[in-house]
Each structure stands twice: as C-alpha cells, then as structure tokens.
Write a protein that holds these residues in place. Sequence first.
Motif, PDB file in Angstrom:
ATOM      1  N   ASN A 287      88.845  50.465  26.793  1.00  0.00           N
ATOM      2  CA  ASN A 287      89.302  50.785  28.147  1.00  0.00           C
ATOM      3  C   ASN A 287      88.394  51.818  28.803  1.00  0.00           C
ATOM      4  OD1 ASN A 287      91.476  49.027  28.121  1.00  0.00           O
ATOM      5  ND2 ASN A 287      92.887  50.531  27.273  1.00  0.00           N
ATOM      6  N   GLU A 288      87.926  52.794  28.016  1.00  0.00           N
ATOM      7  CA  GLU A 288      87.003  53.790  28.563  1.00  0.00           C
ATOM      8  C   GLU A 288      85.713  53.120  29.034  1.00  0.00           C
ATOM      9  OE1 GLU A 288      86.372  56.742  25.588  1.00  0.00           O
ATOM     10  OE2 GLU A 288      88.472  57.394  25.561  1.00  0.00           O
ATOM     11  N   ALA A 289      85.203  52.202  28.214  1.00  0.00           N
ATOM     12  CA  ALA A 289      83.965  51.502  28.584  1.00  0.00           C
ATOM     13  C   ALA A 289      84.175  50.648  29.827  1.00  0.00           C
ATOM     14  CB  ALA A 289      83.504  50.628  27.416  1.00  0.00           C
ATOM     15  N   ALA A 290      85.341  49.985  29.913  1.00  0.00           N
ATOM     16  CA  ALA A 290      85.631  49.133  31.067  1.00  0.00           C
ATOM     17  C   ALA A 290      85.754  49.970  32.330  1.00  0.00           C
ATOM     18  CB  ALA A 290      86.916  48.349  30.819  1.00  0.00           C
ATOM     19  N   PHE A 291      86.435  51.111  32.229  1.00  0.00           N
ATOM     20  CA  PHE A 291      86.594  51.970  33.404  1.00  0.00           C
ATOM     21  C   PHE A 291      85.241  52.470  33.891  1.00  0.00           C
ATOM     22  CE2 PHE A 291      87.169  56.226  35.262  1.00  0.00           C
ATOM     23  CZ  PHE A 291      88.006  55.897  36.330  1.00  0.00           C
ATOM     24  N   LYS A 292      84.400  52.906  32.942  1.00  0.00           N
ATOM     25  CA  LYS A 292      83.072  53.391  33.318  1.00  0.00           C
ATOM     26  C   LYS A 292      82.264  52.285  33.993  1.00  0.00           C
ATOM     27  CE  LYS A 292      78.912  55.510  31.382  1.00  0.00           C
ATOM     28  NZ  LYS A 292      78.235  55.972  30.127  1.00  0.00           N
ATOM     29  N   LEU A 293      82.370  51.066  33.451  1.00  0.00           N
ATOM     30  CA  LEU A 293      81.638  49.936  34.026  1.00  0.00           C
ATOM     31  C   LEU A 293      82.101  49.648  35.449  1.00  0.00           C
ATOM     32  CD1 LEU A 293      79.743  47.482  33.861  1.00  0.00           C
ATOM     33  CD2 LEU A 293      81.659  46.205  32.869  1.00  0.00           C
TER      34      LEU A 293
END
Length: 534
Positions: A287-293
């Motif tokens: 989720n952190e990676a998706a939000f950053k993306l």
Amino acid sequence: MIQAFQRFSQSRVAKVFLAIVALSFMAFFGGGSWFRPHDPNAVVAEIGDLTIGRYDFAERVQQQIQRLTAESEGKISREQILNAGIPQMVLGQMIQEILLNLESKNLGITVSDEAIREQIQSIKAFQNKNGVFDRTLFTQILRSMNMSEDAFIEEVRGELTREQLADAVVVGVHLPEMMVDRLFEAQYQSRQASMLLISPSTMPVPSTPRDAVLEAFYNDNQKEFKIPELRTLTVFLIDPTRLVTNIQVTEDDIQSLYEAKKNSFDNKSLNEVRPAIIAELQKDKTNEAAFKLTQELDDKIAGGATLEELAPTVPGGNLLKLENISRSGLEKGDTPSPHLPKEQELAQEILQAGFALDEASDTPFTQTKSGNYYMVRVDKVLPPSLPAFTEIKDRVLKLWIRYEQYKEAQRKAEGYVQTFNEGDRKAVSMMTPLPQLSLSKASPKVADEVKNVVFSLRPQGTGLAQTKEGFVVVTLNHITSPTVQVKEENLAGFEEKLLEQYKNDFFLGYVNALRIRYPVKVNSAAIKALFSNE
C-alpha cells in the motif's frame, strides 16, 4: 423504573458504539470550509434553543452508512443507502434525542454514576474473553475512536436518561382484551382465494396506426424517449498487489508489530502468528508503494502526461474506456455497460466521480475499500436530448403497442371484477386456486399485491391487483378462523409484541407532542447542499 441494565445492549448507544468498534472511522466531508462565518447551511436543525450542526449530522450519517455497508457485505452501495433516506432518518433520530434530553432536564431526571459504571462494564466490546470488564481494552477502543472517556460516559448517561423517561411515559399503557382478540383473529385466520391473471402480452396486437396517432403518442410521452446525459470516460485502475513482488520484511519489523498488537493476538506466541504478521507487513508495504506511485502519477499528469502514456508503464494498471455511458451505467442509455468493473461499489464510485466533473477534467487517484486505486477523466459530455420522431418511429410504435395491450388487459380485468361482483360467475372455472393465506405466515409463491387484495375482501368479493406479470382478478372464497390450539400456542406472544408496538406508537406520539414545547425547525437546504454531490 426502566429495566435499563438488561436492555442496554439493544439500545441505540450500544448498537452505534459496537458498530463503531467493528468499523474503521473514515472522514466524511472536508473540515475547513464548513465553518465559514454566516454560512446559512452550517446548522441543519434547531430544536428549542439547541442546534444540530452539519458536522455532527454528517458524522452520524457516515456511521450509519458504514454499519449498513458492513452488514450487507458491500452489496448495498453508498448511493443506494443515501437514496433510501438514511440522512432524513438519522436527523429524525437526532432531533428525538434532543427533545428527550430537553424534557428529561425539565423534569429533573438523572442517572447515578454507579448505574453508568455498571452499564459500561456490561458492554461486551469492553470485556475480555472471560467476560470481565477490561479497562485497558476499554481505553484502547476509545482511543481508536478518537473519543475521550468523559465524552463516552456522557453518551451513556444521555441514553440511560432518555430510557428512563421513555419507560415512565409508557409504564401504564395496556391493550383492551377485545382489541387483542380481534387483531389476533385477523392475523392468524386463513383465507382461501382464487385468481385469474390477465397479461398484457397475451392481448391481441393492434393494427399499426397512422403516423399522426404515433406522433401524438410521442408528443404526450416524450419523457419515455429522452436520452439522458451521456459521457465518455477514461478510467485508470491500479491493483497494488501487482505492483511489487517478493516483498521482504525484517525480523525487527515482525517483532515490533507483534509487540504492538500482542493483545489482539490473544497472547499467542510469535511463531503461531508469524504468517499473519508477515502478510500484514507485506500488505502495508504494498500500500505504501502504491500510494507513492499514485502521487508520482498525479504529478506527471499535472505536468501534461496522458493516461494513455502512463498506463502501459504501470504493472497492474488497466485503462478502461466507457463510451457514451449514462449516470446509471447504461451505454447510450439503453444497456448495461460491459466495461464497468464487476465490483458494484467501485463502479458506482467511478460513475459518481465521472458525473461530478466538467468536460476535459479528471480526478486525483482515489483508493477504494478493497485497496485498489482509480482515476477518472471526462473526455466528452453529451447533454440530455430528445430524438426526433422520425428517427425513432419504430421505437415509438413498439411502446404504443405495449401501451395499447396494457390498456386492453386492464379493461378486460376490470370487466371481470365488475361482473363477478354483480353475481355473474360464468368465468370462475378459468380461475386458479391460491394456497391458504395467513398474515402470520410468509407466502413466497403469492405476490404481495395479490395477498393484500385477498385480505381486503369480504367472502365472495372480487378485487383487482396489479403485478409485474399483469392484472390479477382475485376472488375470496372463504375465511377460516384460527383454531383453539393455534390461539393457545400464539396468543401470549402475539399480545406481548402487540403491546410493545403499541407502546412505541404511544411514545412516538409523546415525542411529537414535545415539538410544541420545543419548536423544531429543519434546514432542508443544508441537507440538500450536504449531499448534492452524492
């Protein structure tokens, strides 16, 4: 004196707070703009000298939406809940609470601290696995709800005070024996009836009329032929689970999460819950990676990049094109779009977002409950239109034929009803017997509209019901009273439920009477403004 302690788990306070415990708190509306000076919509209702602000009102509505959505397991969308009138019901409940609070204060009704303490300790959400009140758990739950202990205690105090007033109002209410007997007879009697279905589809197809007749029909029924506003939308969907693979977590991460959530694991050992902890950590990292993306993609789009350029570069990205779709998800206003996501709530969110924007504008990336992200761009807007008669003449003819068949079926059914009630029963042999019907039992094989007519008739009387299949001629043949055994088995329970309903009606009348002492004003414009984009 009310039996508040035994009934507390069924009261509004307990139900609402247990629901809040089970559901995550979510923001409902933005904050700052709500409190503009002299905002005419800042107050939703006035009760005496008190007011209900739209922030408090919106928060209560959101709690109900979350509860209903969870109970339906996502099968009911937010839009459906709002359309069912939940905001109005919530406001009515809030007004009732304030009316009762004002009258309780006027009458000097109070609740002791000891009584409140016992009530809180009896709430199962605050008890450990042994059924004993756990102060640590109590504090954790209130903290997760961002609520102080004092605020919660006041909520409970208010609920118990209102219950005391409610019981005092209905304590002497009773039902006359004759009323109970007659209502029991009506509820438990059985009725035998017969029916005759007259379906419009079985009526003769009328001859094609002159164009002048069809055009007049078209002019009289233009709303049936209007095409709603249509939009072409481009939707960019991202599935975070496909963004990152082989996510590694450290032993320190595992140990830290275990220590932080040890109580929720029922004191199981780290090895026992290790798989669950690793899965949770991997999900968080995804989720952190998706939000950053999504933040990076928003920046690129703001810089001029298009969805068509970006979508191929994102693993798990999917670009949907919804051509000429209506607000309800129909392509060209006729057929359901096969391109919308199968998940109903996500589809509704996309449509709501797409129809809240201007042409050539887009939304930022938004995360759904399931964890996916989406962005919507409005490519084209076609305003509502009415096709010319000559363009849809065939469609007008089809609807005219259906309408004429409908009128003929209705005329024929009404004719049967009239002749039956005048004593001419020649067509009785055409009727189909219905199963025994009773108001005390469900009748899944008989339409509610038909059952309602059956219980409105006298013996040998005939009436008319309209169902989705057509017009139904209904004749009541005879009524059978409940047996002595049925009465012995059911009368006591029936009387108890009837008395409870009567008390509720009596109390509702009392609450409505309080509006005279404490005038109520509702700001309909504020409610409309609050949900205008829903």
